[in-house]
Design a protein around this motif. Structure first.
Motif, PDB file in Angstrom:
ATOM      1  N   ASP A 179       1.270 -14.962   5.576  1.00  0.00           N
ATOM      2  CA  ASP A 179       1.657 -15.813   4.306  1.00  0.00           C
ATOM      3  C   ASP A 179       1.102 -15.270   2.907  1.00  0.00           C
ATOM      4  OD1 ASP A 179       3.082 -17.527   5.769  1.00  0.00           O
ATOM      5  OD2 ASP A 179       1.438 -18.829   6.349  1.00  0.00           O
ATOM      6  N   ALA A 180       0.098 -14.316   3.250  1.00  0.00           N
ATOM      7  CA  ALA A 180      -0.425 -13.494   1.915  1.00  0.00           C
ATOM      8  C   ALA A 180       0.755 -12.556   1.201  1.00  0.00           C
ATOM      9  CB  ALA A 180      -1.590 -13.180   2.191  1.00  0.00           C
ATOM     10  N   LEU A 181       0.442 -12.394   0.158  1.00  0.00           N
ATOM     11  CA  LEU A 181       1.300 -11.295  -0.646  1.00  0.00           C
ATOM     12  C   LEU A 181       0.271 -10.391  -1.382  1.00  0.00           C
ATOM     13  CD1 LEU A 181       4.095 -13.531  -2.111  1.00  0.00           C
ATOM     14  CD2 LEU A 181       4.410 -11.756  -0.312  1.00  0.00           C
ATOM     15  N   GLU A 182       0.090  -9.181  -1.141  1.00  0.00           N
ATOM     16  CA  GLU A 182      -0.554  -8.497  -1.898  1.00  0.00           C
ATOM     17  C   GLU A 182      -0.058  -7.809  -2.696  1.00  0.00           C
ATOM     18  OE1 GLU A 182      -2.318  -5.379   1.046  1.00  0.00           O
ATOM     19  OE2 GLU A 182      -1.908  -3.730  -0.405  1.00  0.00           O
ATOM     20  N   ARG A 183      -0.575  -7.652  -4.097  1.00  0.00           N
ATOM     21  CA  ARG A 183       0.027  -7.185  -5.308  1.00  0.00           C
ATOM     22  C   ARG A 183      -0.634  -5.793  -5.921  1.00  0.00           C
ATOM     23  NH1 ARG A 183       3.280 -10.622  -9.377  1.00  0.00           N
ATOM     24  NH2 ARG A 183       3.936 -12.250  -8.038  1.00  0.00           N
ATOM     25  N   ARG A 184      -0.171  -5.011  -6.097  1.00  0.00           N
ATOM     26  CA  ARG A 184      -0.618  -3.834  -6.941  1.00  0.00           C
ATOM     27  C   ARG A 184       0.134  -3.369  -7.960  1.00  0.00           C
ATOM     28  NH1 ARG A 184      -0.574   0.702  -2.420  1.00  0.00           N
ATOM     29  NH2 ARG A 184      -1.399  -0.885  -0.944  1.00  0.00           N
ATOM     30  N   ALA A 185      -0.492  -3.136  -8.933  1.00  0.00           N
ATOM     31  CA  ALA A 185       0.264  -2.931 -10.172  1.00  0.00           C
ATOM     32  C   ALA A 185       0.193  -1.303 -10.359  1.00  0.00           C
ATOM     33  CB  ALA A 185      -0.423  -3.234 -11.343  1.00  0.00           C
ATOM     34  N   ILE A 186       1.245  -0.539 -10.345  1.00  0.00           N
ATOM     35  CA  ILE A 186       1.602   0.840 -10.195  1.00  0.00           C
ATOM     36  C   ILE A 186       1.547   1.719 -11.395  1.00  0.00           C
ATOM     37  CG2 ILE A 186       3.034   2.502  -9.251  1.00  0.00           C
ATOM     38  CD1 ILE A 186       2.024   0.804  -7.009  1.00  0.00           C
ATOM     39  N   ALA A 187       2.422   1.211 -12.632  1.00  0.00           N
ATOM     40  CA  ALA A 187       2.561   1.924 -13.820  1.00  0.00           C
ATOM     41  C   ALA A 187       3.496   1.250 -14.675  1.00  0.00           C
ATOM     42  CB  ALA A 187       3.194   3.278 -13.317  1.00  0.00           C
ATOM     43  N   PRO A 188       3.143   1.458 -16.145  1.00  0.00           N
ATOM     44  CA  PRO A 188       3.999   0.765 -17.161  1.00  0.00           C
ATOM     45  C   PRO A 188       5.545   1.359 -16.850  1.00  0.00           C
ATOM     46  CG  PRO A 188       2.213   1.881 -18.061  1.00  0.00           C
ATOM     47  CD  PRO A 188       2.312   2.253 -16.401  1.00  0.00           C
ATOM     48  N   ALA A 189       6.625   0.274 -17.334  1.00  0.00           N
ATOM     49  CA  ALA A 189       8.026   0.672 -16.990  1.00  0.00           C
ATOM     50  C   ALA A 189       8.735   0.038 -18.032  1.00  0.00           C
ATOM     51  CB  ALA A 189       8.275   0.210 -15.505  1.00  0.00           C
ATOM     52  N   ARG A 190       9.923   0.498 -18.091  1.00  0.00           N
ATOM     53  CA  ARG A 190      10.809  -0.025 -19.127  1.00  0.00           C
ATOM     54  C   ARG A 190      12.188  -0.007 -18.736  1.00  0.00           C
ATOM     55  NH1 ARG A 190      10.542  -0.771 -24.987  1.00  0.00           N
ATOM     56  NH2 ARG A 190       8.485  -0.272 -24.761  1.00  0.00           N
ATOM     57  N   PHE A 191      12.530  -1.284 -18.113  1.00  0.00           N
ATOM     58  CA  PHE A 191      13.929  -1.424 -17.297  1.00  0.00           C
ATOM     59  C   PHE A 191      14.662  -2.390 -18.040  1.00  0.00           C
ATOM     60  CE2 PHE A 191      13.916   0.614 -13.197  1.00  0.00           C
ATOM     61  CZ  PHE A 191      12.596   0.956 -13.325  1.00  0.00           C
ATOM     62  N   VAL A 192      16.183  -2.335 -18.243  1.00  0.00           N
ATOM     63  CA  VAL A 192      16.953  -3.358 -18.651  1.00  0.00           C
ATOM     64  C   VAL A 192      16.432  -4.544 -17.942  1.00  0.00           C
ATOM     65  CG1 VAL A 192      18.650  -1.758 -19.065  1.00  0.00           C
ATOM     66  CG2 VAL A 192      18.765  -2.953 -17.167  1.00  0.00           C
ATOM     67  N   PRO A 193      16.817  -5.930 -18.626  1.00  0.00           N
ATOM     68  CA  PRO A 193      16.259  -7.260 -18.233  1.00  0.00           C
ATOM     69  C   PRO A 193      17.187  -7.660 -16.678  1.00  0.00           C
ATOM     70  CG  PRO A 193      17.331  -7.628 -20.379  1.00  0.00           C
ATOM     71  CD  PRO A 193      17.419  -6.125 -20.017  1.00  0.00           C
ATOM     72  N   LEU A 194      16.362  -8.256 -15.977  1.00  0.00           N
ATOM     73  CA  LEU A 194      17.100  -8.913 -14.916  1.00  0.00           C
ATOM     74  C   LEU A 194      17.473 -10.197 -15.194  1.00  0.00           C
ATOM     75  CD1 LEU A 194      17.039  -8.826 -11.442  1.00  0.00           C
ATOM     76  CD2 LEU A 194      15.339 -10.077 -11.462  1.00  0.00           C
ATOM     77  N   ILE A 195      18.970 -10.367 -15.128  1.00  0.00           N
ATOM     78  CA  ILE A 195      19.619 -11.757 -15.594  1.00  0.00           C
ATOM     79  C   ILE A 195      19.900 -12.502 -14.705  1.00  0.00           C
ATOM     80  CG2 ILE A 195      21.288 -12.484 -17.057  1.00  0.00           C
ATOM     81  CD1 ILE A 195      20.926  -9.918 -18.983  1.00  0.00           C
ATOM     82  N   GLY A 196      19.369 -13.779 -14.636  1.00  0.00           N
ATOM     83  CA  GLY A 196      19.913 -14.723 -13.395  1.00  0.00           C
ATOM     84  C   GLY A 196      18.920 -15.822 -13.380  1.00  0.00           C
ATOM     85  N   ARG A 197      19.291 -16.636 -12.399  1.00  0.00           N
ATOM     86  CA  ARG A 197      18.467 -17.953 -12.199  1.00  0.00           C
ATOM     87  C   ARG A 197      17.104 -18.063 -12.102  1.00  0.00           C
ATOM     88  NH1 ARG A 197      19.869 -22.046  -7.791  1.00  0.00           N
ATOM     89  NH2 ARG A 197      18.332 -23.327  -7.864  1.00  0.00           N
ATOM     90  N   HIS A 198      16.501 -16.721 -11.602  1.00  0.00           N
ATOM     91  CA  HIS A 198      14.946 -16.444 -11.243  1.00  0.00           C
ATOM     92  C   HIS A 198      14.614 -15.410 -11.937  1.00  0.00           C
ATOM     93  CE1 HIS A 198      14.805 -19.532  -8.046  1.00  0.00           C
ATOM     94  NE2 HIS A 198      16.012 -19.089  -7.777  1.00  0.00           N
TER      95      HIS A 198
END
Ligand code: SAH
Length: 203
Positions: A179-198
């Motif tokens: 039930d746990a989620l491990e999160r790891r920051a990898i690197a700075p990034a620049r992508f187009v926006p994810l457009i949607g409900r969430h």
């Protein structure tokens, strides 16, 4: 391929996937001569095909072995979709811009990939029918991981997404451990926006 080795990409399966995937098929004909530069390029509808070394880094982080079911959000040109198709068992990819998806469909077929299923729609909702996924790649920047995608991630599954502001993000790896989620920051990034409900609103 030398370019990618110079960028520190060492995973042989990943390098092989690049060898098997002709990038010029995924780039508009007017700029086809630039297909083998290590640069992001415009693919129409205000979207871009990412830089090959960015795809390579993504793919190394997913550690695919060939048996996985992978969900991709943001088909774009379909280039990364085909790279993943060489590294996994089945790829499911969602794109919100219908004309882009149709060009991607043609290019993916021309590249000979058979284990790819495409869906036009809002990828922030995921694709429940085939869940859970061993890996999920989000190729557009999001304020946070869309909740439906977390629910569709398999045990031990790996999700990669650029998270943060609309115009600047941090590429983040999320691994499900029970039930746990491990999160790891990898690197700075620049992508187009994810457009949607969430994700972000269309403005
Ligand atoms: N991997 C792609 C990158 C495409 S850019 C390539 O190399 O070609 C990101 C894509 O995400 C764009 O095509 C954009 O239209 C799409 N996108 C943005 N929000 C989305 C959403 N909610 N669902 C599906 N696709 C989305």
């Amino acid at each position: 391929m030398e370019l990618l080795r110079e960028q520190g990409i060492v995973d042989l399966a990943v390098l092989r996937a690049f060898d098997l995937t002709p990038r010029h098929l995924f780039v508009p004909s007017g700029i086809r001569h630039r297909a083998y530069e290590d640069n992001a390029l415009p693919i129409g509808n205000g979207q871009t095909i990412s830089q090959p070394s960015t795809h390579a880094r993504y793919l190394e982080l997913l550690k695919l072995t060939g048996t996985e079911r992978v969900l991709e959000i943001g088909t774009g040109s379909g280039y990364q979709t085909v790279l993943v198709s060489h590294l996994a068992e089945q790829v499911f990819s969602i794109e919100r811009v219908a004309p882009l998806l149709e060009s991607a469909r043609v290019a993916i077929r021309a590249a000979g990939a058979r284990n790819v299923s495409l869906l036009a729609g809002d990828g922030t909702l995921g694709w429940r029918e085939y869940a859970p996924y061993d890996a999920i790649l989000v190729t557009a920047g999001s304020p946070d991981v869309p909740e439906p995608l977390l629910r569709q991630l398999a045990e031990g599954g790996r999700l990669l997404a650029p998270l943060g502001e609309r115009d600047a993000q941090v590429l983040t790896l999320v691994i499900r451990r029970g039930d746990a989620l491990e999160r790891r920051a990898i690197a700075p990034a620049r992508f187009v926006p994810l457009i949607g409900r969430h994700g972000w609103s269309a403005e």
